[in-house]
Design an enzyme around this catalytic site. Structure first.
Site, PDB file in Angstrom:
ATOM      1  CG  HIS A 294      -1.715  -1.053   1.564  1.00  0.00           C
ATOM      2  ND1 HIS A 294      -1.306  -2.170   2.214  1.00  0.00           N
ATOM      3  CD2 HIS A 294      -3.026  -1.235   1.309  1.00  0.00           C
ATOM      4  CE1 HIS A 294      -2.317  -3.010   2.347  1.00  0.00           C
ATOM      5  NE2 HIS A 294      -3.376  -2.470   1.793  1.00  0.00           N
TER       6      HIS A 294
ATOM      7  CG  ASP B 185       1.830  -1.263   3.445  1.00  0.00           C
ATOM      8  OD1 ASP B 185       1.194  -0.965   4.469  1.00  0.00           O
ATOM      9  OD2 ASP B 185       1.411  -2.049   2.566  1.00  0.00           O
TER      10      ASP B 185
ATOM     11  CG  MET C  87      -0.931  -6.163  -6.265  1.00  0.00           C
ATOM     12  SD  MET C  87      -1.048  -5.476  -4.607  1.00  0.00           S
ATOM     13  CE  MET C  87      -1.556  -6.898  -3.648  1.00  0.00           C
TER      14      MET C  87
ATOM     15  CD  GLU D  37      -8.126  -8.561  -0.660  1.00  0.00           C
ATOM     16  OE1 GLU D  37      -7.202  -7.925  -1.222  1.00  0.00           O
ATOM     17  OE2 GLU D  37      -8.021  -9.082   0.462  1.00  0.00           O
TER      18      GLU D  37
ATOM     19  CE  LYS E 184     -11.931  -8.952   6.397  1.00  0.00           C
ATOM     20  NZ  LYS E 184     -10.893  -8.222   7.148  1.00  0.00           N
TER      21      LYS E 184
ATOM     22  CD  GLU F  70      -7.386 -12.205   2.823  1.00  0.00           C
ATOM     23  OE1 GLU F  70      -6.908 -11.159   2.350  1.00  0.00           O
ATOM     24  OE2 GLU F  70      -7.579 -12.394   4.037  1.00  0.00           O
TER      25      GLU F  70
ATOM     26  CG  HIS G 232     -11.187 -11.479   2.802  1.00  0.00           C
ATOM     27  ND1 HIS G 232     -10.759 -10.394   2.084  1.00  0.00           N
ATOM     28  CD2 HIS G 232     -10.482 -11.445   3.965  1.00  0.00           C
ATOM     29  CE1 HIS G 232      -9.846  -9.735   2.783  1.00  0.00           C
ATOM     30  NE2 HIS G 232      -9.657 -10.367   3.923  1.00  0.00           N
TER      31      HIS G 232
ATOM     32  CG  ASP H 242      -4.657 -11.213  -1.117  1.00  0.00           C
ATOM     33  OD1 ASP H 242      -3.760 -11.104  -1.983  1.00  0.00           O
ATOM     34  OD2 ASP H 242      -5.137 -10.242  -0.506  1.00  0.00           O
TER      35      ASP H 242
ATOM     36  CG  ASP I  85      -9.245 -11.088   7.825  1.00  0.00           C
ATOM     37  OD1 ASP I  85      -9.208 -12.169   7.223  1.00  0.00           O
ATOM     38  OD2 ASP I  85      -8.642 -10.071   7.450  1.00  0.00           O
TER      39      ASP I  85
ATOM     40  CG  ASP J  96      -5.381 -11.785   7.477  1.00  0.00           C
ATOM     41  OD1 ASP J  96      -6.122 -12.241   6.588  1.00  0.00           O
ATOM     42  OD2 ASP J  96      -5.360 -10.576   7.784  1.00  0.00           O
TER      43      ASP J  96
ATOM     44  CG  ASP K 226      -3.407 -10.222   2.779  1.00  0.00           C
ATOM     45  OD1 ASP K 226      -2.701  -9.797   3.710  1.00  0.00           O
ATOM     46  OD2 ASP K 226      -4.485  -9.710   2.456  1.00  0.00           O
TER      47      ASP K 226
HETATM   48  C1  GLT Z   1      -5.507  -5.490   4.567  1.00  0.00           C
HETATM   49  C2  GLT Z   1      -6.549  -6.534   4.249  1.00  0.00           C
HETATM   50  C3  GLT Z   1      -6.134  -7.402   3.137  1.00  0.00           C
HETATM   51  C4  GLT Z   1      -5.992  -6.691   1.836  1.00  0.00           C
HETATM   52  C5  GLT Z   1      -4.912  -5.687   1.857  1.00  0.00           C
HETATM   53  C6  GLT Z   1      -4.908  -4.948   0.530  1.00  0.00           C
HETATM   54  S1  GLT Z   1      -5.000  -4.638   3.198  1.00  0.00           S
HETATM   55  O1  GLT Z   1      -4.385  -6.068   5.153  1.00  0.00           O
HETATM   56  O2  GLT Z   1      -6.779  -7.288   5.425  1.00  0.00           O
HETATM   57  O3  GLT Z   1      -7.008  -8.476   2.968  1.00  0.00           O
HETATM   58  O4  GLT Z   1      -5.645  -7.632   0.857  1.00  0.00           O
HETATM   59  O5  GLT Z   1      -5.566  -3.737   0.589  1.00  0.00           O
HETATM   60 MN    MN Z   2      -6.180  -9.676   1.287  1.00  0.00          MN
HETATM   61 MN    MN Z   3      -7.636 -11.044   5.468  1.00  0.00          MN
END
Ligand code: GLT
Ligand code: MN
Ligand code: MN
Length: 389
Positions: free
Chosen positions: A56, A59, A90, A183, A185, A219, A222, A247, A257, A259, A289
């Site tokens: 981003h 970042d 990206m 993306e 969510k 993702e 998500h 992702d 979430d 991750d 991600d």
């Molecule tokens: C953030 C989010 C991710 C996205 C990123 C891209 S930002 O960390 O949780 O799922 O992919 O904007």
């Molecule tokens: Mn993501």
């Molecule tokens: Mn996520």
């Protein structure tokens, strides 16, 4: 000698700067470690065989930096990339952290907020191009609501459309040639986020001015938050020619979430996902991600990054083993058997085909009697995944 689990640049493994950069903060607790700085991260990843990093705008260049600070940061980062051969395939924009975006960026009711968001994206697209980014991701984390009286959901979607159309044209006008990946969510950080699933994004893309330049960035976490089958969501995007980016991470359904490290949860879903990506010719980045656990120290964060890539490569090997397995092939031959002469009736409508189908005598009882040994088949999946020959 390298093992099949040693990452190579050709595998196209990438990580967001925000992933190894994560200092172990969560909504209930303070940071537990110092996250990797962008330069540290590039240097650490270079030794692992990873291909690239993504970012981003903020970042890399903290929000509110002066032009001078930005120049210094950009030049230091470029040098690190050159030293290590790490790519930036990206880029994306942070439209969720600053208070100005508390009620959305592109979907805010305030044209001032929307215009500021546009400015941030335009500048961030310029920044991404400086590093050769080819894909531009949009994740609308704050594009949602807790109070539906506050924004009309259809107006919000049309504002999203205006924004994406605008940036596609900017990319074309500048000769940037970006491909855009949206993306989805379902929630978090908003109570509900607009366009909540990859399927919803695919429907939305069809309404854009230049849909061929816009695809999706699904993702794992998500889709699984919604209890959906991630492999199915990705397969649909792939079939539509819209899988521009992905992702990868781990997630238990029905939770916040998480991750997690790729492969940490639901190895079977991850297996079918990797089998799809590797078997059907997806050639974009395999982007992780994900975040290391809050309990991880600096060294364990690197173990997390290596683990994401290792798990992917193990699943890739398992997919090849599965497809070559004699028992699997025998079951496949059985379950795919049938009257192959009928296939030609099932694609490409003609009046004759419809007439022939309407008058043909079928034997539904015989069709239903064909054995489908899915218990055996799924046990084989399990045995192979568990390493039991
Ligand atoms: C953030 C989010 C991710 C996205 C990123 C891209 S930002 O960390 O949780 O799922 O992919 O904007
Ligand atoms: Mn993501
Ligand atoms: Mn996520």
């Amino acid at each position: 000698m390298d093992s099949p689990y040693t990452p190579q640049k050709a595998h196209k493994f990438t990580f967001g700067l925000w992933t190894l950069g994560n200092p172990g903060r969560d909504p209930f607790g303070e940071p537990t470690r110092k996250g990797y700085s962008p330069v540290e991260m590039v240097e650490a990843l270079a030794d692992t065989g990873a291909y690239g990093v993504n970012f981003h705008d903020n970042d890399l260049v903290p929000f509110g930096s002066s032009a001078q600070e930005q120049d210094r940061i950009v030049s230091e980062f470029k040098q690190a990339l050159q030293r290590t051969g790490i790519a930036v395939p990206m880029a994306t924009t942070n439209l969720f952290s600053q208070p100005v975006f508390k009620d959305g960026a592109f979907t805010s009711n305030d044209p001032g907020v929307r215009a500021f968001a546009y400015q941030k994206v335009l500048r961030s697209m310029d920044l991404g191009k400086e590093f050769g980014a080819e894909t531009y991701v949009f994740w609308g984390g704050r594009e949602g609501a807790e109070v539906d009286a506050s924004k009309e959901a259809d107006v919000a979607v049309s504002r999203m459309r205006d924004a994406i159309n605008f940036f596609v044209e900017y990319s074309e006008d500048q000769g940037y040639g970006y491909k855009f990946a949206l993306e989805a969510k379902p929630n978090e950080p908003r109570g509900d986020i607009y366009l909540p699933t990859t399927g919803a994004m695919l429907g939305f893309i069809a309404t854009l001015d230049k849909p061929h330049l816009v695809g999706v960035n699904p993702e794992v976490a998500h889709e699984q938050i919604s209890g959906l089958n991630f492999y199915h969501a990705v397969a649909q995007a792939f079939d539509a020619g819209k899988l521009f980016h992905i992702d990868l991470n781990g997630q238990k359904p029905g939770r916040f979430d998480q991750d997690l490290r790729f492969g940490q949860e639901d190895a079977k879903n991850a297996f079918f996902l990797v089998r799809l990506l590797e078997g059907k010719g997806y050639n974009g980045p395999r982007h992780f991600d994900a975040h290391a656990l809050r309990t991880s120290d600096h060294a364990d964060v690197l173990a997390f990054a290596k683990g994401c890539m290792r798990s992917y490569l193990i699943l890739k090997e398992k997919a090849a083993q599965f497809d070559a397995d004699p028992e699997v092939r025998e079951i496949f031959a059985q379950i795919h058997a049938g009257d192959a002469g009928l296939e030609s009736y099932l694609t490409g409508f003609t009046k004759d085909k419809a007439t022939a189908l309407k008058s043909r005598a079928f034997d539904p009882a015989a069709l239903a009697a064909k054995p489908l040994p899915y218990e055996r088949l799924d046990q084989r999946v399990f045995d192979i995944l568990m390493g039991v020959a």
